[in-house]
Design a protein around this motif. Sequence first.
Motif, mmCIF file in Angstrom:
data_model
loop_
_atom_site.group_PDB
_atom_site.id
_atom_site.type_symbol
_atom_site.label_atom_id
_atom_site.label_comp_id
_atom_site.label_asym_id
_atom_site.label_seq_id
_atom_site.Cartn_x
_atom_site.Cartn_y
_atom_site.Cartn_z
ATOM 1 N N PHE A 213 9.235 47.454 12.157
ATOM 2 C CA PHE A 213 9.526 46.398 11.193
ATOM 3 C C PHE A 213 10.906 46.642 10.608
ATOM 4 C CE2 PHE A 213 9.252 44.496 6.915
ATOM 5 C CZ PHE A 213 8.894 43.207 7.279
ATOM 6 N N PRO A 214 11.833 45.695 10.711
ATOM 7 C CA PRO A 214 13.220 45.964 10.310
ATOM 8 C C PRO A 214 13.460 46.009 8.811
ATOM 9 C CG PRO A 214 12.979 43.692 11.041
ATOM 10 C CD PRO A 214 11.673 44.367 11.329
ATOM 11 N N GLY A 215 12.602 45.363 8.025
ATOM 12 C CA GLY A 215 12.818 45.292 6.581
ATOM 13 C C GLY A 215 12.079 46.366 5.814
ATOM 14 N N LEU A 216 12.163 46.288 4.493
ATOM 15 C CA LEU A 216 11.408 47.190 3.637
ATOM 16 C C LEU A 216 9.915 46.980 3.834
ATOM 17 C CD1 LEU A 216 13.338 46.728 0.252
ATOM 18 C CD2 LEU A 216 13.360 48.777 1.680
ATOM 19 N N LEU A 217 9.166 48.059 3.854
ATOM 20 C CA LEU A 217 7.702 47.998 3.895
ATOM 21 C C LEU A 217 7.195 49.196 3.108
ATOM 22 C CD1 LEU A 217 5.301 46.403 4.962
ATOM 23 C CD2 LEU A 217 5.284 47.891 6.962
ATOM 24 N N GLU A 218 6.834 48.950 1.849
ATOM 25 C CA GLU A 218 6.560 50.054 0.925
ATOM 26 C C GLU A 218 5.225 49.897 0.217
ATOM 27 O OE1 GLU A 218 11.142 51.133 -0.431
ATOM 28 O OE2 GLU A 218 9.826 50.049 -1.794
ATOM 29 N N LEU A 219 4.580 51.016 -0.013
ATOM 30 C CA LEU A 219 3.471 51.119 -0.951
ATOM 31 C C LEU A 219 4.043 51.622 -2.264
ATOM 32 C CD1 LEU A 219 0.427 51.244 -1.752
ATOM 33 C CD2 LEU A 219 0.470 53.609 -0.943
ATOM 34 N N GLN A 220 3.703 50.938 -3.359
ATOM 35 C CA GLN A 220 4.188 51.339 -4.674
ATOM 36 C C GLN A 220 3.021 51.725 -5.574
ATOM 37 O OE1 GLN A 220 6.494 47.720 -5.701
ATOM 38 N NE2 GLN A 220 8.298 49.020 -5.595
ATOM 39 N N ILE A 221 3.153 52.871 -6.213
ATOM 40 C CA ILE A 221 2.225 53.279 -7.261
ATOM 41 C C ILE A 221 2.937 53.035 -8.576
ATOM 42 C CG2 ILE A 221 0.905 55.185 -8.249
ATOM 43 C CD1 ILE A 221 0.774 56.402 -5.467
ATOM 44 N N GLU A 222 2.362 52.174 -9.405
ATOM 45 C CA GLU A 222 3.099 51.620 -10.542
ATOM 46 C C GLU A 222 2.349 51.792 -11.872
ATOM 47 O OE1 GLU A 222 3.551 47.144 -11.558
ATOM 48 O OE2 GLU A 222 5.250 47.625 -10.250
ATOM 49 N N GLY B 249 -1.576 50.708 -18.199
ATOM 50 C CA GLY B 249 -2.335 50.508 -16.977
ATOM 51 C C GLY B 249 -1.593 50.990 -15.749
ATOM 52 N N GLY B 250 -2.087 50.589 -14.597
ATOM 53 C CA GLY B 250 -1.478 50.996 -13.338
ATOM 54 C C GLY B 250 -1.839 50.026 -12.229
ATOM 55 N N ILE B 251 -0.943 49.903 -11.243
ATOM 56 C CA ILE B 251 -1.124 48.969 -10.135
ATOM 57 C C ILE B 251 -0.730 49.655 -8.829
ATOM 58 C CG2 ILE B 251 -0.194 46.853 -9.076
ATOM 59 C CD1 ILE B 251 0.039 45.638 -11.814
ATOM 60 N N PHE B 252 -1.460 49.347 -7.769
ATOM 61 C CA PHE B 252 -1.044 49.678 -6.415
ATOM 62 C C PHE B 252 -0.480 48.401 -5.806
ATOM 63 C CE2 PHE B 252 -4.308 52.839 -7.293
ATOM 64 C CZ PHE B 252 -3.704 54.004 -6.839
ATOM 65 N N ALA B 253 0.760 48.455 -5.320
ATOM 66 C CA ALA B 253 1.425 47.250 -4.828
ATOM 67 C C ALA B 253 1.952 47.469 -3.419
ATOM 68 C CB ALA B 253 2.573 46.858 -5.757
ATOM 69 N N LEU B 254 2.020 46.360 -2.676
ATOM 70 C CA LEU B 254 2.632 46.348 -1.350
ATOM 71 C C LEU B 254 3.885 45.487 -1.434
ATOM 72 C CD1 LEU B 254 2.489 46.998 1.719
ATOM 73 C CD2 LEU B 254 1.207 44.851 1.974
ATOM 74 N N LYS B 255 5.027 46.056 -1.049
ATOM 75 C CA LYS B 255 6.305 45.334 -1.094
ATOM 76 C C LYS B 255 6.885 45.245 0.307
ATOM 77 C CE LYS B 255 10.109 47.243 -2.810
ATOM 78 N NZ LYS B 255 11.064 47.748 -3.827
ATOM 79 N N THR B 256 7.315 44.052 0.689
ATOM 80 C CA THR B 256 7.923 43.866 1.999
ATOM 81 C C THR B 256 9.239 43.120 1.868
ATOM 82 O OG1 THR B 256 7.597 42.943 4.226
ATOM 83 C CG2 THR B 256 6.597 41.749 2.413
ATOM 84 N N GLY B 257 10.256 43.597 2.565
ATOM 85 C CA GLY B 257 11.560 42.972 2.535
ATOM 86 C C GLY B 257 11.647 41.791 3.481
ATOM 87 N N LEU B 258 12.579 40.883 3.193
ATOM 88 C CA LEU B 258 12.751 39.681 3.993
ATOM 89 C C LEU B 258 13.944 39.768 4.933
ATOM 90 C CD1 LEU B 258 12.044 37.033 1.201
ATOM 91 C CD2 LEU B 258 10.427 38.095 2.790
ATOM 92 N N LEU B 259 14.769 40.800 4.779
ATOM 93 C CA LEU B 259 15.920 41.004 5.649
ATOM 94 C C LEU B 259 15.888 42.424 6.200
ATOM 95 C CD1 LEU B 259 18.822 39.344 3.581
ATOM 96 C CD2 LEU B 259 17.590 38.364 5.529
ATOM 97 N N SER B 260 16.681 42.663 7.217
ATOM 98 C CA SER B 260 16.804 43.998 7.762
ATOM 99 C C SER B 260 17.362 44.958 6.716
ATOM 100 C CB SER B 260 17.732 43.968 8.980
ATOM 101 O OG SER B 260 18.103 45.278 9.358
ATOM 102 N N GLU B 261 16.956 46.206 6.809
ATOM 103 C CA GLU B 261 17.438 47.210 5.855
ATOM 104 C C GLU B 261 18.921 47.525 6.021
ATOM 105 O OE1 GLU B 261 14.876 50.384 4.220
ATOM 106 O OE2 GLU B 261 13.825 50.160 6.121
#
Length: 202
Positions: free
Chosen positions: A99-108, A124-136
């Motif tokens: 996958f060329p873009g960002l693909l991250e698990l975030q502990i927030e 509080g706290g959140i588990f998040a999934l972040k994905t980029g729309l362009l190449s890194e």
Amino acid sequence: MRLNKNSIIFIAIAAGSLNIHPRNVYPDNMKPLAFSLAAQTQAASLAGQKKARCFRGMEVLGGWGQANLRYARDYHFLPLIVDFDFDLKRLNPNLRYYFPGLLELQIEPFFSLVLQPNRNVEIGGIFALKTGLLSESHAFQPYVKVGLGGIFMTQRAAEQSTQLNFCESAGAGAHYFLDKKTAFTFELRYRHLSNANIKKPN
């Protein structure tokens, strides 16, 4: 639930996402427009290390949030959020598809100071999934993210029967990397709180 059902968080971020993959595009003639500096620290790497680190870095976010209350003044709060970013692409480097873009698990984890209708706090706290729309390889990195977690609020309201709730969020934003360690970030986020109908009103 009425409280924070339509919570919009406008965030001008001082953020740091560790960029392990080298970026090739850093236009020197572009001045990023942002509200706060994104300061980022780079994880130490050992020479000849066979296994890549999944941990990318830490982001520090601050901004403004608000929601409508039916029986009181609007709900206003100042969030302070810390994101710990983990590169999901490095969990299995042998995958054939890259996958060329960002693909991250975030502990927030987060903390918010509530300004009205009364002075209160959220934690509080959140588990998040972040994905980029362009190449890194791009210095400009738009992204989308979704998250799920929990929140405790000291604010009591007629619209919400519980102070401990689930918290779902969705948002979009963009990083602008000045170099491999520093970025400006802007993010707009929506959140929804619910106690899963454990108690009414919800």
